[in-house]
Design an enzyme around this catalytic site. Structure first.
Site, short mmCIF file in Angstrom:
data_model
loop_
_atom_site.label_atom_id
_atom_site.label_comp_id
_atom_site.label_asym_id
_atom_site.label_seq_id
_atom_site.Cartn_x
_atom_site.Cartn_y
_atom_site.Cartn_z
CE LYS A 1 87.39 51.87 75.37
NZ LYS A 1 85.69 51.83 76.49
CE LYS B 293 89.77 53.57 74.34
NZ LYS B 293 89.93 52.35 72.79
N GLY C 258 81.97 57.13 73.87
CA GLY C 258 82.06 58.59 73.49
C GLY C 258 82.25 59.60 74.44
N GLY C 259 84.40 59.30 74.25
CA GLY C 259 85.47 60.11 74.54
C GLY C 259 85.77 60.47 76.14
CG HIS D 114 86.61 56.66 64.66
ND1 HIS D 114 87.46 56.58 66.23
CD2 HIS D 114 85.58 55.59 64.91
CE1 HIS D 114 85.55 56.07 67.36
NE2 HIS D 114 84.88 55.30 66.03
CG HIS E 143 90.19 62.16 72.84
ND1 HIS E 143 90.79 61.77 72.17
CD2 HIS E 143 90.34 62.62 73.91
CE1 HIS E 143 92.05 61.65 71.90
NE2 HIS E 143 92.37 62.67 73.60
CD GLU F 180 83.48 52.83 68.53
OE1 GLU F 180 84.62 53.43 68.25
OE2 GLU F 180 82.72 53.82 68.37
NE ARG G 54 76.42 53.92 72.90
CZ ARG G 54 77.37 54.13 71.51
NH1 ARG G 54 76.54 54.98 71.08
NH2 ARG G 54 78.67 55.32 72.23
#
EC number: 6.4.1.4
Length: 717
Positions: A159, A201, A207-208, A251, A278, A318, A335
């Site tokens: 990230k 994060k 995926g939370g 989101h 999340h 996102e 993906r």
């Protein structure tokens, strides 16, 4: 030539019946347009291995069959009899149930691809789908990885790196720390500089998992350690980044596709704001309240993001969006997303087919101007979980499972059937219910109608919660954000839901009629004509018979006085209210239905009796009414054993914080359990001293097993 091979396969199989679950909302001729571009040389794809399980494996297999491409499944010991194994042309065992020894075992999957002569691997989502090493290994072995190049996975998977790339590409990003210094002290200092609340994060993954909101410095350390453990377990990397947490954001994500020829397009946006833990629970496309100008800017920003990393295949960019529709890059999922069907429904596309064609070397099937946006679609994720217990995931058999019928505007994406078991080893999702209609309100009405027809018995599910959520006035108005569930907690998760007396009468009637059926069956088969069990209804000529029945709603007993009338009806009294009740049981398509009339109002419900519980399903909703069991027959209470704590579900003990002799206060962390790929912290229920710890780290604990025992408190003298 890969593309030529695929097109030939489609031509050979064009007369096959398309599986009903994949029928598109409208009869658009998009498939004809996919053939307008010339093909390019590449490796031939006649067989594809799906390195995944559950509904996404089934989803990929259906499209492969439609295209005439052979499918190869892999499975763990826990999935030996699963749906995706039955659907595939070939299936290979790859090891024990734990995913680290099966679905995450790269070498085993590569070996199966070689031995089965599969030319390509589709990773699905989760597991190895965003694993750079796996994509690179496929390349080294001469196997087509149906996804982006490993460099794009690397750049977008880290990230901190992705934020820098996006900023350079002119995509807005959120303030935060993405540095290499991963010491606790450094992260804590940057959290303080950014200002609480902050979001911790995991640098890799999504995926939370490995994600925590921290609202004060006091809780930072515990949340950081918890996020690290979960990230290490899920992605084998516990590196973290810190970002400013934007309160009540939306989101919003954009579906993008790139090809080997430098082209990239967007297929509009999805709103995935409504989440718990999340993780998304309901998604829709397009996002409500987004005007065409903002939609265009979102799409163009997403395409810039894809082109910045030379993206190939399906990806999702996102964003978080504030109340003024300003948006900021959050991450890119390299993906196919869980929620991709809503995009397919509004654009009339098959994104898995796009993936296969692009992997074979074709250009993107449609230009940006040719991609339509029509109607509105919702996806509701149906989980084995208990919303009333903080959405605790569950596991167990699907004793009864009935679903709405699939049609041209309704899809049911699932990997389980009635009688299958939701395993403790994997994600607890049972299915995705996807609906389409011409506008948002019509689609929402269809979603609720179909949810009423989704009936599950054998384990807890979130279907009733989804009904309350989709029927909430603010959701209907499109006022969605990531804090929607906490903000409307009282409406969505009422602490005390009283069952209507009419519903209790229905349950009582069903039990009486079931009793009559069993008595009739006994009389038919017994050799003892004078058995007292042959006369249990209580009905006698010219005599009314009254009995008391006790049923249970939650923890409260309900006493019903039932009078059997000579005309076959019943008078029922609950408290001071009286009801005239009559009805019968019937069987339709293997299910038992209760038709009843209560004070002249006709009702029809599906009636299921299982483990001393009556389950009633109707278009008004579902209810459960218990049949009290004598205490001497009851199992150990789930409240705890010997004043200690018990396991809320079956799982692995990941961390133990206490030992015998330790003093703890109510709310202190005692243990951490891992189940359903999620981390759960076991807290002390009271102040006291630990007498015994029953499990060590790494041990498996069954649901309701005692975990910790407290010393008995000395009574005051």
């Amino acid at each position: 030539m890969a593309a030529a091979a695929l097109l030939a396969a489609v031509d050979r199989n064009q007369l096959r019946r398309v599986p009903i679950l994949l029928l598109q909302p409208r009869e658009w001729a998009w498939k004809l347009r996919t053939m307008k571009y010339g093909t390019t040389p590449g490796g031939s794809i006649t067989k594809v291995l799906i390195a995944n399980r559950g509904e996404i494996a089934c989803r990929v297999i259906r499209t492969a069959k439609k295209m005439g491409v052979q499918s190869v499944a892999v499975y763990s010991e826990a999935d030996r009899n699963s749906m995706h194994v039955d659907m595939a042309d070939e299936a290979y065992s790859i090891g024990p149930a734990p995913s680290q020894q099966s679905y995450l075992a790269m070498e085993k999957i590569i070996q199966v691809a070689k031995s089965s002569a599969a030319q390509a691997i589709h990773p699905g989502y989760g597991f190895l789908s965003e694993n750079m090493e796996f994509a690179e290994l496929c390349k080294q072995e001469g196997i087509i990885f149906i996804g982006p190049p490993s460099s794009a996975i690397r750049d977008m998977g880290i990230k901190s790196t992705s934020k820098s790339i996006m900023a350079a590409a002119g995509v807005p990003v959120v303030e935060g720390y993405h540095g290499k210094d991963q010491s606790d002290q450094c992260l804590r200092e940057h959290a303080g500089k950014i200002g609480y609340p902050v979001m911790i994060k995991a640098v890799r993954g999504g995926g939370g998992k490995g994600m925590r909101i921290v609202r004060s410095e006091r809780e930072f350390q515990e949340q950081l350690e918890s996020a690290r453990r979960e990230a290490k377990k899920s992605f084998n990397d516990d590196a973290m980044l810190i970002e400013k947490f934007v309160d009540t954001p939306r989101h919003v994500e954009v579906q993008v596709f790139g090809d080997h020829h430098g082209n990239a397009v967007y297929l509009f946006e999805r709103d995935c704001s409504v989440q718990r833990r999340h993780q998304k629970i309901i998604e829709e496309a397009p996002a409500p309240g987004i005007n065409p100008e903002v939609r265009r800017k979102l799409g163009e920003a997403a395409v810039r993001a894809a082109k910045a990393v030379k993206y190939v295949g399906a990806g999702t960019v996102e964003f978080i969006m504030d109340s003024r529709h300003n948006f900021y890059f959050m991450e890119m999922n390299t993906r196919l997303q869980v929620e991709h069907p809503v995009t397919e429904m509004i654009t009339g596309t098959d994104l898995v087919e796009w993936q296969l064609r692009i992997a074979a070397g074709e250009k993107i099937p449609l230009s940006q101007e040719e991609i339509p946006l029509q109607g509105h679609a919702f996806e509701a994720r149906i989980y084995a979980e208990d919303p009333d217990n903080n959405f605790m995931p569950g596991a167990g058999p699907l004793v009864h499972l009935s679903t709405p019928s699939a049609d041209m505007s309704t899809r049911i994406e699932t990997g389980v059937r009635q009688g299958d078991e939701v395993s403790v080893h994997y994600d607890p999702m049972i299915a995705k219910l996807v609906v389409w209609a011409s506008d948002r309100q019509s689609a929402l009405s269809k979603l609720r109608y179909c949810l009423h027809q989704y009936n599950i018995v054998g384990l807890r599910s979130n279907v009733d919660f989804l009904l309350r959520l989709s029927g909430h006035p603010e959701f209907e108005a499109g006022n969605v954000h990531t804090d929607f569930i906490p903000q409307h907690h009282k409406d969505l998760l009422p602490s005390h839901s009283t069952i209507a007396k009419e519903s209790v009468c229905q349950a009582a009637l069903g039990l009486i009629l079931k009793e009559k059926e069993m008595t009739s069956a006994f009389k038919l088969h017994t050799q003892d004509q004078f058995s007292p069990f042959s006369f249990s209804s209580g009905r006698r000529l010219n005599i009314s018979y009254t009995r008391n029945m006790t049923l249970r709603s939650g923890k409260s007993d309900i006493v019903i006085a039932v009078t059997y009338n000579r005309d076959g009806s019943y008078d029922m009294q609950i408290d001071n209210k009286s009801f005239r009740v009559l009805g019968d049981l019937s069987s339709e398509d293997g299910c038992t239905y209760l038709k009843s009339s209560i004070n002249g109002v006709a009702r029809k419900s599906k009636f299921i009796l299982l483990d001393n519980t009556v389950h009633l399903f109707s278009m008004e909703g579902s209810i459960e009414v218990g049949i009290p069991v004598p205490k001497y027959l009851s199992p150990v209470s789930a409240e705890g054993a010997q004043g200690g704590t018990i396991a809320p579900m079956t799982g692995t003990i990941e961390k133990v914080f206490v030992k015998a002799g330790d003093r703890v206060k109510a709310g202190d962390s005692l243990m951490v359990m891992i189940a359903m790929k999620m981390e759960h912290t076991i807290k002390a229920p009271k102040d006291g001293r630990i007498k015994k710890v029953f499990f060590s780290e790494g041990a498996q604990a069954n649901r309701h097993a005692p975990l910790v025992e407290f010393e008995e408190e000395e009574s005051d003298k």
